[in-house]
Scaffold this motif. Structure first.
Motif, PDB file in Angstrom:
ATOM      1  N   LYS A   1     -49.866 -38.748 -26.960  1.00  0.00           N
ATOM      2  CA  LYS A   1     -49.846 -39.266 -28.324  1.00  0.00           C
ATOM      3  C   LYS A   1     -50.646 -38.437 -29.327  1.00  0.00           C
ATOM      4  CE  LYS A   1     -49.582 -43.933 -29.969  1.00  0.00           C
ATOM      5  NZ  LYS A   1     -50.045 -45.281 -29.741  1.00  0.00           N
ATOM      6  N   LYS A   2     -51.513 -37.574 -28.888  1.00  0.00           N
ATOM      7  CA  LYS A   2     -52.378 -36.807 -29.786  1.00  0.00           C
ATOM      8  C   LYS A   2     -51.598 -35.693 -30.467  1.00  0.00           C
ATOM      9  CE  LYS A   2     -55.998 -37.827 -26.611  1.00  0.00           C
ATOM     10  NZ  LYS A   2     -56.046 -37.702 -25.206  1.00  0.00           N
ATOM     11  N   SER A   3     -50.893 -36.041 -31.538  1.00  0.00           N
ATOM     12  CA  SER A   3     -50.077 -35.082 -32.251  1.00  0.00           C
ATOM     13  C   SER A   3     -50.281 -35.258 -33.742  1.00  0.00           C
ATOM     14  CB  SER A   3     -48.599 -35.297 -31.901  1.00  0.00           C
ATOM     15  OG  SER A   3     -47.789 -34.516 -32.717  1.00  0.00           O
ATOM     16  N   LYS A   4     -50.082 -34.176 -34.488  1.00  0.00           N
ATOM     17  CA  LYS A   4     -50.217 -34.256 -35.937  1.00  0.00           C
ATOM     18  C   LYS A   4     -49.027 -34.965 -36.570  1.00  0.00           C
ATOM     19  CE  LYS A   4     -48.134 -29.754 -36.616  1.00  0.00           C
ATOM     20  NZ  LYS A   4     -48.223 -28.439 -37.111  1.00  0.00           N
TER      21      LYS A   4
END
Length: 158
Positions: free
Chosen positions: A123-126
């Motif tokens: 989930k760690k996306s821009k």
């Protein structure tokens, strides 16, 4: 045959990398995926079986896209372009040529589940959107490699 398989895997992986990186995929990759996967399916089935299977798979994909359209319109109160990307739809259509109907239904549902789980894990996306076409391409690349290496018995005969 080996060249066809390499082109297919390369196109699927290019969709993965482009969709994750920019959320944009070159349009010409989808016809390549459809043509390569369709050719492999055609070579592993009879012409009549191939045509019937592709027709049923296209109806299934059309039904799913219609449900997404109405869900985004009625429930989310937004347009389909805000909830579903063009690349996702083009990949769905390209994959409709790939497998027998039962294999396609099962793999498609598992591919969507895989995409959801992978997105929740990474989930760690821009970006705020889900690279569905990329994740599905990755899933189907794994599926093809598993079949070609003998880990999966059959994709075309159900």
């Amino acid at each position: 045959m080996i060249l066809l398989k390499l082109i297919l895997i390369t196109a699927l992986l290019l969709v993965l990398f482009q969709d994750i990186k920019d959320r944009q995929v070159y349009w010409f990759l989808f016809p390549i995926i459809g043509l390569c996967s369709g050719t492999l399916h055609y070579l592993n089935s009879s012409p009549q079986q191939f045509l019937i299977t592709v027709f049923i798979n296209l109806i299934f994909v059309s039904f799913l896209m219609t449900v997404v359209f109405f869900y985004s319109k009625l429930k989310l109160k937004t347009t389909i372009t805000n909830t579903f990307g063009l690349g996702d739809g083009l990949l769905f259509l390209a994959l409709a040529f790939s497998f027998s109907k039962l294999s396609f239904f099962i793999l498609f549902v598992f591919g969507l589940t895989f995409s959801l789980l992978l997105h929740l894990f990474l989930k760690k996306s821009k970006h705020t959107t889900v690279p569905l076409a990329g994740y599905l391409s990755f899933f189907f690349a794994i599926t093809y490699v598993s079949f070609w290496s003998g880990m999966i018995n059959s994709l075309y005969t159900f």
